[in-house]
Write a protein that holds these residues in place. Sequence first.
Motif: not given
Length: 680
Positions: A46, A125, A328-331
């Motif tokens: 994390s 992104r 990396n879905e949440g970044d």
Amino acid sequence: MWIAAPKGRPWRRLACAAVVLASVAGACSGDDDGITASPDPDSTTSGDPTVPATSTAPPEAAPIDAAESGACDPVDGAACLLPWPNDRYTRPDATTATGLRIDLPADGPPSNADGVPIDVGEWNRNDGFSPAAMPMTVIPGLDPAASGLAPVTDIARSLEDDSPLVLVDTVTGERIPAWAELDADGGSPDDTALIVVPAVALTEGHHHLVVLRGLVDTAGAPIEPTEAYVDRVTNPLDQHDAALLAALDGVGIDPADTTLAWTFTVASGESLSGRLRHMWAETAAELGDGAPEFTVETAEIGFPGVRGTFEVPNYLTGDGSTGSVLNNEGDPDGIPVRNGSMTVDFLCTVPPTATADDPAPFVMYGHGLLGSRSEVLGIGTLGGAVGIGFCAIDFLGMSTADLPSVAAALEELTLFRTQPDRMQQGHLAWLLLGRLLASDDGFATDPRFQDGFGRSVIDHDQLSFLGASQGGILGGASTALSDDLTQVILAVPGMGYNLLLPRSIDFDEFAPFFEESYPDPLDRMLARELMEMLWDRGENAGWAQHLTRDPYDDATTKNVLILAAFGDHQVANVSTDKLARTLGTPLLEPGLTDGRSTDVDPFFGIDPIVDLPHAGSGYIMWDFGTPAPPIANTPPREGDDPHGKLSDVPQALLIVADFIGADAVINDACAGEPCRTLDE
């Protein structure tokens, strides 16, 4: 071998012969994916360590009106995303290095033949456009020659004061050499893209201006700007308009004298390389000076190499196999989180003459288009004869195992991110292969890499990378972060798949998939540009600016040797030249016999090697007698394809052997003459 057809749209079956046609030696060897996964929830990390900044600070500019972001540009009605690339397809974002975030209109990118649109989430992104971007627009009725636009054969014309094409880096104020061409695959004269091809990679994080002026049609009549464009420069309404006028004023161009002009920003280093740099930073911190765990398998009788596996942190979803994406879905910036480990297969050849007293230099070999690590056996056998060891792994994302995913992406481009995402995981594996060869705790600890007294036969100070064809296109990304090697050989290489694909016979086998799914030529041009924005993350275009200069933190500056074949049918010479200009690799002269090239100034913008022997980077062109490539953006098809012939030239192996030494020496390989191997 036939590839199983995924369910859904009707699929053409891809035969292994398609890969062979694409010059992949050993692509049908039956090798598996080259990986197995070992998910380990306890190893998931994390946090998000800071990745060192490398890009030039973005130019100061007034805030962009968010209401004007993410909308079509009305100055070119041929397609929503034209002119391309364009800062109108961005929004302000104070968290990025450029201060921008891509904001493509949801209905702007082309839909496929089934009406499925491209999900723009992954593109949005990015904080800018590709350093390999090719600006394009549609100018109905345009006659490029009569307009005086610089052709590929006379790039210098684009730098003349009265050039109708002006491409400027507004941060430095420097003009950028470029050429202009109509898409040879275009439709009618009224909807064919005019493509502006920069002759060098565009600088990370910098703002750019494109100007077209004084254009005429096929009847010789002046082409007038569209009403929407005239209104823009005479009645500016938003910050985009103001930025355009300021950029034109900065280079002394009157807006009234332009047919069309627009601006765009190139993505920062953080956006282009931040994912892999994060992956390597975490991995390197865990390893220290050590090496990853590995195993060596007992080779079968008569097998000339050493097979084995090693462990690589997995940053992909699931087991990391083909079709997976970065975890990396949440970044918002796409920085991935570790997802256990995967096991990667390697294949090495060890010179039989290597001893602890006379250890062998080792070369990591990057295979050709959609091939496999098995290709190393051919060059490894040759290398063994001169005391050089070779090791290889598959290029994840661009290997034989990825053929189904590649085909699927060509039919529905939302799926395309699977390829560059897996490529980045593959580059992490290459970095670890380098560590296994360079570290005392790596392969040197295994008897297969030792003499009879338990001493290593690996020369840890002479580790190099040799990428051939696809390996030469991806090799910059595989090596740019490494501190374990300094010498990089890129054979028949290039940069920018958006430039390469239309000029390569390799795409012949895949074009039917693409054309059936995206039948409009203009849509295909835009699709290739969108693909390049993600491809940058795993090929030379996104990494070359840090290979021979401005290295990433903790990485070594590389010496790069480029070996090319004139008239190459698979990797266009214009792309190789663009790579050489970007890297600043000087040319071994004379590059070609007078009259062989159709260019006004062959190798424009590439400095010569001054003294021989030369220590450092260099560019050598080899002539096998193949006709000069066509001027249009179409593949060369005349004569014998010289793409794979360098491997049959004894001098080429000697050139490599000289270069992989500590001083990266380039000798007078061709006795002061152009390097040629011509059929009698």
